[in-house]
Design a protein around this motif. Sequence first.
Motif, PDB file in Angstrom:
ATOM      1  N   GLU A   1       0.805  -1.188  -0.055  1.00 52.68           N
ATOM      2  CA  GLU A   1       0.041  -0.013  -0.007  1.00 52.68           C
ATOM      3  C   GLU A   1       0.929   1.355   0.059  1.00 52.68           C
ATOM      4  OE1 GLU A   1      -3.111   2.203   2.942  1.00 52.68           O
ATOM      5  OE2 GLU A   1      -2.557   0.094   3.313  1.00 52.68           O
ATOM      6  N   CYS A   2       0.488   2.205  -0.966  1.00 55.04           N
ATOM      7  CA  CYS A   2       1.265   3.325  -0.727  1.00 55.04           C
ATOM      8  C   CYS A   2       0.635   4.550   0.111  1.00 55.04           C
ATOM      9  CB  CYS A   2       1.287   3.929  -2.293  1.00 55.04           C
ATOM     10  SG  CYS A   2       2.079   5.789  -2.490  1.00 55.04           S
ATOM     11  N   PRO A   3       1.259   4.908   0.979  1.00 51.38           N
ATOM     12  CA  PRO A   3       0.671   5.870   2.074  1.00 51.38           C
ATOM     13  C   PRO A   3       0.230   7.351   1.265  1.00 51.38           C
ATOM     14  CG  PRO A   3       3.198   5.700   2.463  1.00 51.38           C
ATOM     15  CD  PRO A   3       2.713   4.854   1.293  1.00 51.38           C
ATOM     16  N   GLN A   4       0.936   7.547   0.166  1.00 48.43           N
ATOM     17  CA  GLN A   4       0.415   8.802  -0.556  1.00 48.43           C
ATOM     18  C   GLN A   4      -0.852   8.928  -1.341  1.00 48.43           C
ATOM     19  OE1 GLN A   4       4.029   7.888  -0.427  1.00 48.43           O
ATOM     20  NE2 GLN A   4       4.363   9.495   1.242  1.00 48.43           N
ATOM     21  N   CYS A   5      -0.889   7.922  -2.159  1.00 51.37           N
ATOM     22  CA  CYS A   5      -1.872   7.964  -3.020  1.00 51.37           C
ATOM     23  C   CYS A   5      -3.051   6.737  -2.758  1.00 51.37           C
ATOM     24  CB  CYS A   5      -1.557   7.687  -4.586  1.00 51.37           C
ATOM     25  SG  CYS A   5      -0.866   6.178  -4.828  1.00 51.37           S
ATOM     26  N   GLY A   6      -2.818   5.851  -1.744  1.00 49.49           N
ATOM     27  CA  GLY A   6      -3.354   4.928  -1.351  1.00 49.49           C
ATOM     28  C   GLY A   6      -3.816   3.579  -2.211  1.00 49.49           C
ATOM     29  N   ARG A   7      -3.005   3.486  -3.316  1.00 45.62           N
ATOM     30  CA  ARG A   7      -2.951   2.431  -4.261  1.00 45.62           C
ATOM     31  C   ARG A   7      -2.335   1.122  -3.499  1.00 45.62           C
ATOM     32  NH1 ARG A   7       0.782   3.269  -9.103  1.00 45.62           N
ATOM     33  NH2 ARG A   7      -0.027   1.193  -9.828  1.00 45.62           N
ATOM     34  N   LYS A   8      -3.296   0.073  -3.852  1.00 45.06           N
ATOM     35  CA  LYS A   8      -2.988  -1.293  -3.128  1.00 45.06           C
ATOM     36  C   LYS A   8      -2.710  -2.288  -4.236  1.00 45.06           C
ATOM     37  CE  LYS A   8      -5.976  -0.439   1.116  1.00 45.06           C
ATOM     38  NZ  LYS A   8      -6.842  -1.045   1.766  1.00 45.06           N
ATOM     39  N   GLN A   9      -1.988  -3.551  -3.684  1.00 44.88           N
ATOM     40  CA  GLN A   9      -1.800  -4.479  -4.761  1.00 44.88           C
ATOM     41  C   GLN A   9      -1.270  -5.522  -3.959  1.00 44.88           C
ATOM     42  OE1 GLN A   9       0.938  -3.386  -7.817  1.00 44.88           O
ATOM     43  NE2 GLN A   9       1.056  -5.308  -8.567  1.00 44.88           N
ATOM     44  N   ARG A  10      -1.765  -6.868  -4.434  1.00 46.27           N
ATOM     45  CA  ARG A  10      -1.123  -7.970  -4.057  1.00 46.27           C
ATOM     46  C   ARG A  10       0.231  -8.351  -4.529  1.00 46.27           C
ATOM     47  NH1 ARG A  10      -5.938 -11.366  -4.892  1.00 46.27           N
ATOM     48  NH2 ARG A  10      -4.780 -12.349  -6.059  1.00 46.27           N
ATOM     49  N   VAL A  11       1.066  -8.560  -3.598  1.00 49.76           N
ATOM     50  CA  VAL A  11       2.585  -8.848  -4.189  1.00 49.76           C
ATOM     51  C   VAL A  11       3.301  -9.988  -3.407  1.00 49.76           C
ATOM     52  CG1 VAL A  11       3.060  -6.376  -4.897  1.00 49.76           C
ATOM     53  CG2 VAL A  11       3.622  -7.120  -2.558  1.00 49.76           C
ATOM     54  N   ALA A  12       4.186 -10.727  -3.952  1.00 48.29           N
ATOM     55  CA  ALA A  12       4.837 -11.589  -3.636  1.00 48.29           C
ATOM     56  C   ALA A  12       5.483 -11.460  -2.225  1.00 48.29           C
ATOM     57  CB  ALA A  12       5.939 -12.354  -4.489  1.00 48.29           C
ATOM     58  N   ARG A  13       5.398 -12.070  -1.298  1.00 45.77           N
ATOM     59  CA  ARG A  13       6.190 -11.879   0.047  1.00 45.77           C
ATOM     60  C   ARG A  13       7.779 -11.637  -0.355  1.00 45.77           C
ATOM     61  NH1 ARG A  13       4.865 -12.198   5.075  1.00 45.77           N
ATOM     62  NH2 ARG A  13       2.713 -12.710   4.669  1.00 45.77           N
ATOM     63  N   ASP A  14       8.239 -10.502   0.211  1.00 42.55           N
ATOM     64  CA  ASP A  14       9.768 -10.377   0.015  1.00 42.55           C
ATOM     65  C   ASP A  14      10.671 -11.136   1.190  1.00 42.55           C
ATOM     66  OD1 ASP A  14      11.924  -8.934  -1.498  1.00 42.55           O
ATOM     67  OD2 ASP A  14      12.338  -8.573   0.658  1.00 42.55           O
ATOM     68  N   GLU A  15      11.697 -11.678   0.890  1.00 45.44           N
ATOM     69  CA  GLU A  15      12.245 -12.463   1.972  1.00 45.44           C
ATOM     70  C   GLU A  15      12.601 -11.566   3.142  1.00 45.44           C
ATOM     71  OE1 GLU A  15      16.974 -12.305   0.345  1.00 45.44           O
ATOM     72  OE2 GLU A  15      15.856 -13.670  -0.551  1.00 45.44           O
ATOM     73  N   THR A  16      12.736 -10.341   2.967  1.00 44.60           N
ATOM     74  CA  THR A  16      12.938  -9.349   4.124  1.00 44.60           C
ATOM     75  C   THR A  16      11.552  -8.927   4.984  1.00 44.60           C
ATOM     76  OG1 THR A  16      12.965  -7.367   2.865  1.00 44.60           O
ATOM     77  CG2 THR A  16      15.119  -8.429   2.914  1.00 44.60           C
TER      78      THR A  16
END
Length: 93
Positions: A35-50
């Motif tokens: 989620e972008c805190p500025q524009c609110g765009r959301k997207q499901r993404v692959a979990r990063d190893e970090t």
Amino acid sequence: MSKSQRPLSPIERAIDAACGYKPTDDVAPSQVWLECPQCGRKQRVARDETDPPSAYRVRFSCPKCRDEARIVEYFDAQGRKIDCDGNISEEGR
């Protein structure tokens, strides 16, 4: 109709199935909400190893907004802010 509300294409459904995502799930275990805190765009993404194991949502500026601070914030499924190790932070209590 926004991109998140449109029906999934066959390839998107195949990707979801390969990741273990079921239509009744909110997000697959191998994925997080970005989620972008500025524009609110959301997207499901692959979990990063970090990403912490308990991370459900990651707030980070999208390429369109390009926040100079580039602060990454993690939240668990209950919406509590967590640290990089997955522990509930003082702000999240």
